[in-house]
Design an enzyme around this catalytic site. Structure first.
Site, PDB file in Angstrom:
ATOM      1  N   HIS A  38      -8.969 -30.703 -25.005  1.00 24.29           N
ATOM      2  CA  HIS A  38      -8.362 -31.783 -24.227  1.00 24.29           C
ATOM      3  C   HIS A  38      -9.110 -31.983 -22.911  1.00 24.29           C
ATOM      4  O   HIS A  38      -9.301 -33.102 -22.462  1.00 24.29           O
ATOM      5  CB  HIS A  38      -6.895 -31.443 -23.921  1.00 24.29           C
ATOM      6  CG  HIS A  38      -6.023 -31.439 -25.122  1.00 24.29           C
ATOM      7  ND1 HIS A  38      -4.777 -32.018 -25.151  1.00 24.29           N
ATOM      8  CD2 HIS A  38      -6.206 -30.922 -26.347  1.00 24.29           C
ATOM      9  CE1 HIS A  38      -4.236 -31.855 -26.359  1.00 24.29           C
ATOM     10  NE2 HIS A  38      -5.092 -31.181 -27.085  1.00 24.29           N
ATOM     11  N   GLU A  93     -19.732 -35.110 -30.895  1.00 21.95           N
ATOM     12  CA  GLU A  93     -20.952 -34.551 -30.293  1.00 21.95           C
ATOM     13  C   GLU A  93     -22.084 -34.495 -31.324  1.00 21.95           C
ATOM     14  O   GLU A  93     -23.236 -34.765 -31.013  1.00 21.95           O
ATOM     15  CB  GLU A  93     -20.668 -33.162 -29.722  1.00 21.95           C
ATOM     16  CG  GLU A  93     -19.825 -33.219 -28.439  1.00 21.95           C
ATOM     17  CD  GLU A  93     -19.118 -31.935 -28.067  1.00 21.95           C
ATOM     18  OE1 GLU A  93     -18.296 -31.955 -27.128  1.00 21.95           O
ATOM     19  OE2 GLU A  93     -19.362 -30.887 -28.724  1.00 21.95           O
ATOM     20  N   ASP A 125      -6.132 -32.773 -37.544  1.00 23.74           N
ATOM     21  CA  ASP A 125      -7.045 -33.917 -37.658  1.00 23.74           C
ATOM     22  C   ASP A 125      -8.411 -33.525 -38.198  1.00 23.74           C
ATOM     23  O   ASP A 125      -9.206 -34.396 -38.566  1.00 23.74           O
ATOM     24  CB  ASP A 125      -7.223 -34.563 -36.276  1.00 23.74           C
ATOM     25  CG  ASP A 125      -7.905 -33.610 -35.303  1.00 23.74           C
ATOM     26  OD1 ASP A 125      -7.503 -32.434 -35.239  1.00 23.74           O
ATOM     27  OD2 ASP A 125      -8.857 -34.038 -34.619  1.00 23.74           O
TER      28      ASP A 125
HETATM   29  C1  UDX Z   1      -8.775 -28.983 -30.657  1.00 24.82           C
HETATM   30  C2  UDX Z   1      -8.390 -29.137 -32.147  1.00 24.82           C
HETATM   31  O1  UDX Z   1      -8.603 -27.946 -32.859  1.00 24.82           O
HETATM   32  C3  UDX Z   1      -9.154 -30.281 -32.793  1.00 24.82           C
HETATM   33  O2  UDX Z   1      -8.740 -30.436 -34.142  1.00 24.82           O
HETATM   34  C4  UDX Z   1      -8.879 -31.568 -32.041  1.00 24.82           C
HETATM   35  O3  UDX Z   1      -9.627 -32.624 -32.615  1.00 24.82           O
HETATM   36  C5  UDX Z   1      -9.212 -31.394 -30.557  1.00 24.82           C
HETATM   37  O4  UDX Z   1      -8.513 -30.254 -30.015  1.00 24.82           O
HETATM   38  P1  UDX Z   1     -11.131 -27.504 -30.767  1.00 24.82           P
HETATM   39  O5  UDX Z   1     -10.701 -26.818 -31.992  1.00 24.82           O
HETATM   40  O6  UDX Z   1     -11.399 -26.674 -29.602  1.00 24.82           O
HETATM   41  O7  UDX Z   1     -10.136 -28.723 -30.397  1.00 24.82           O
HETATM   42  O8  UDX Z   1     -12.502 -28.275 -31.212  1.00 24.82           O
HETATM   43  P2  UDX Z   1     -13.308 -29.470 -30.613  1.00 24.82           P
HETATM   44  O9  UDX Z   1     -12.527 -30.735 -30.582  1.00 24.82           O
HETATM   45  O10 UDX Z   1     -14.556 -29.524 -31.374  1.00 24.82           O
HETATM   46  O11 UDX Z   1     -13.581 -29.064 -29.098  1.00 24.82           O
HETATM   47  C6  UDX Z   1     -14.318 -27.936 -28.742  1.00 24.82           C
HETATM   48  C7  UDX Z   1     -15.140 -28.233 -27.506  1.00 24.82           C
HETATM   49  O12 UDX Z   1     -15.662 -27.005 -27.031  1.00 24.82           O
HETATM   50  C8  UDX Z   1     -16.320 -29.154 -27.778  1.00 24.82           C
HETATM   51  O13 UDX Z   1     -16.441 -30.101 -26.731  1.00 24.82           O
HETATM   52  C9  UDX Z   1     -17.523 -28.226 -27.789  1.00 24.82           C
HETATM   53  O14 UDX Z   1     -18.709 -28.798 -27.281  1.00 24.82           O
HETATM   54  C10 UDX Z   1     -17.065 -27.107 -26.888  1.00 24.82           C
HETATM   55  N1  UDX Z   1     -17.711 -25.836 -27.284  1.00 24.82           N
HETATM   56  C11 UDX Z   1     -17.372 -25.231 -28.464  1.00 24.82           C
HETATM   57  C12 UDX Z   1     -18.652 -25.293 -26.448  1.00 24.82           C
HETATM   58  O15 UDX Z   1     -18.971 -25.858 -25.388  1.00 24.82           O
HETATM   59  N2  UDX Z   1     -19.219 -24.120 -26.816  1.00 24.82           N
HETATM   60  C13 UDX Z   1     -18.909 -23.462 -27.958  1.00 24.82           C
HETATM   61  O16 UDX Z   1     -19.479 -22.390 -28.202  1.00 24.82           O
HETATM   62  C14 UDX Z   1     -17.945 -24.037 -28.819  1.00 24.82           C
END
Ligand code: UDX
Length: 467
Positions: free
Chosen positions: A20, A371, A387
């Site tokens: 978020h 990304e 999602d």
């Molecule tokens: C959560 C939910 O799981 C996802 O389904 C929803 O769409 C958004 O909220 P998350 O699981 O953390 O998110 O995944 P994602 O939406 O891909 O966000 C992760 C963020 O962390 C990305 O911006 C990614 O660039 C960042 N990240 C991830 C890093 O900077 N380094 C890492 O090693 C891993």
């Protein structure tokens, strides 16, 4: 100091989770770049964890105001009463209940402090899971906006479910296919899992749907997506809602001048880039499951052996709480071999932009999905829940830039999909499509692009309201 107007002040309020924070901060920077003053806030507890990055940016400025394009950005946090020693303080149920009771007065105080400091808030923008923020804005007579941090297709799916506008799978009809305007037919294997009768994560379903109860209080609904990617979905939902859902994405920042102002909850390991620099062009498999997904022990084992058996170099983000699920001796073996790298947190966007990257094995969180689209990198999709499932469907079946791993994925399947995405008969065409989407995504957020114009229009609308 640029053209910042002290009269135009946008307050961004973020739910304390990585998925978020990233899109909201990126939107905050884009709004600031158009001239206004922007304050970005989240809980004090999280603020302390992300402030290293924020502080680094502040240190380069001469005050707490960070110049961003034509405007200024600052950070301020609200105390939601978190006990930092409570090991359960981040449990979703507890966090949501605490925010709902302590958030409104704490946010009201923060807004009042802005007025006292001579910079009254002109507009409040929050992201999902904080529906009460819209009530705070309404009580104080401040116009508000919401940033939906998932795709427009997913917004539409939840919206239709919440308002009972379509037939979804039930206990009685679990195999039902859902037909929604502007979207391809979606079977149970394509829908956000929270909407299936078998969903085990009730609190998440409830908090997602709760947002639709008062969303009409917002004057603007933004989506982290772009018109070109989801045109039919945006058009169809516009016909349903009294106000349109406005695309302002992809909210990515690789290569942007302000990319060092970040909100990483963990410290990205710089050695990733040093290591990537030594790899051959288009050779590395990048693997990440985002910030919250938990894999089972058997999923971790299959992934580990699948990656190793593929014979390709890989860069795998294994968060601390997943390390113990790796096969015994795996880390030592990888280190001794010196061909691949395991890290706890990567600078993901820099990794995706690196020339040595071949493909991204991703859980398809929406931020990761956008990304990779903006980086032009083909995907191997292993969605887990929510999602992520429709995101994988669109990535693979609609946009043709990914290969879907079956669930559960055995190691041989992982090798097969890695080959398909990099050397298979469709690999070259997939890379071509990925590069095409990269250009379209980048164009949407550059000056004069479809999303950039929408942000510009928003700032102008609020400017007129303040005048
Ligand atoms: C959560 C939910 O799981 C996802 O389904 C929803 O769409 C958004 O909220 P998350 O699981 O953390 O998110 O995944 P994602 O939406 O891909 O966000 C992760 C963020 O962390 C990305 O911006 C990614 O660039 C960042 N990240 C991830 C890093 O900077 N380094 C890492 O090693 C891993």
């Amino acid at each position: 100091m640029g053209e910042a107007s002290p009269l135009l002040h946008f307050l961004f309020v973020s739910f304390p989770a990585q998925g978020h924070l990233n899109p909201l901060l990126r939107l905050a920077k884009r709004v600031a770049s158009k001239g206004p003053l922007v304050t970005f806030c989240t809980t004090l507890d999280l603020g302390k964890r992300i402030s290293a990055a924020a502080a680094a940016a502040v240190a380069e400025s001469d005050s707490d105001l960070i110049p961003v394009g034509h405007g200024l950005l600052r950070f301020e946090f609200f105390d939601d009463g978190t006990d930092p020693t409570d090991p359960h303080r981040d449990d979703l149920d507890i966090l949501l209940a605490r925010l709902e009771s302590n958030g409104p007065p704490a946010l009201t105080n923060l807004i009042n402090r802005q007025t006292e400091a001579g910079r009254p808030v002109s507009c409040l923008i929050n992201n999902p899971f904080l529906p009460w923020a819209l009530n705070v804005a309404e009580n104080l007579g401040i116009p508000s906006a919401v940033l939906w941090v998932q795709s427009c297709a997913v917004f539409s799916t939840y919206y239709h479910f919440h308002h009972n506008l379509a037939d979804f799978p039930t206990e009685e009809y679990p195999d039902r296919t859902v037909n929604l305007p502007g979207l391809p037919p979606m079977g149970p294997e394509d829908l956000p899992t929270f909407l299936l009768p078998s969903n085990p994560y009730k609190p998440l379903k409830n908090v997602i749907l709760a947002q639709f109860k008062n969303i009409s209080k917002a004057r603007w609904i933004f989506a982290n997506s772009f018109e070109e990617l989801e045109r039919d979905a945006f058009d169809a939902i516009a016909a349903r809602l009294p106000i349109p859902v406005i695309p302002v994405g992809p909210l990515v920042e690789a290569g942007e001048p302000q990319e060092k102002i970040k909100a990483d909850m963990w410290k990205p390991e710089d050695r990733c880039i040093e290591w990537l620099d030594k790899q051959e062009k288009r050779s590395v498999v990048y693997v990440s499951a985002g910030s919250i997904v938990m894999l089972t022990s058997s999923e971790m084992q299959e992934l580990a052996f699948g990656l190793r058996n593929s014979g390709r170099p890989f860069l795998w983000v294994v968060r601390e709480n997943l390390r113990e699920l790796l096969p015994k001796g795996f880390e030592e073996e990888i280190e001794a071999e010196g061909k691949s790298l395991l890290v706890e947190w990567s600078p993901q966007e820099k990794v995706l932009a690196h020339k040595s990257l071949a493909c991204f094995v991703t859980h398809c969180g929406w931020n990761s999905t956008l990304e990779l689209i903006a980086a032009g990198v083909p995907a191997i999709a292993f969605p887990q829940w929510g999602d992520q499932v429709p995101d994988a469907k669109f990535l693979c079946d609609v946009h043709g830039i990914g290969v879907r791993l079956p669930t559960p994925a055995a190691r041989a399947e992982i090798v097969r999909c890695l080959t398909a995405a990099t050397d298979g008969p469709d690999a070259e065409a997939m890379l071509k499509r990925a590069k095409k989407w990269k250009e379209i995504a980048r164009a949407a957020v550059t000056s004069g692009g479809s999303s950039d114009r929408n942000i510009e229009r928003f700032v102008d609308d609020v400017r007129k309201w303040v005048a």
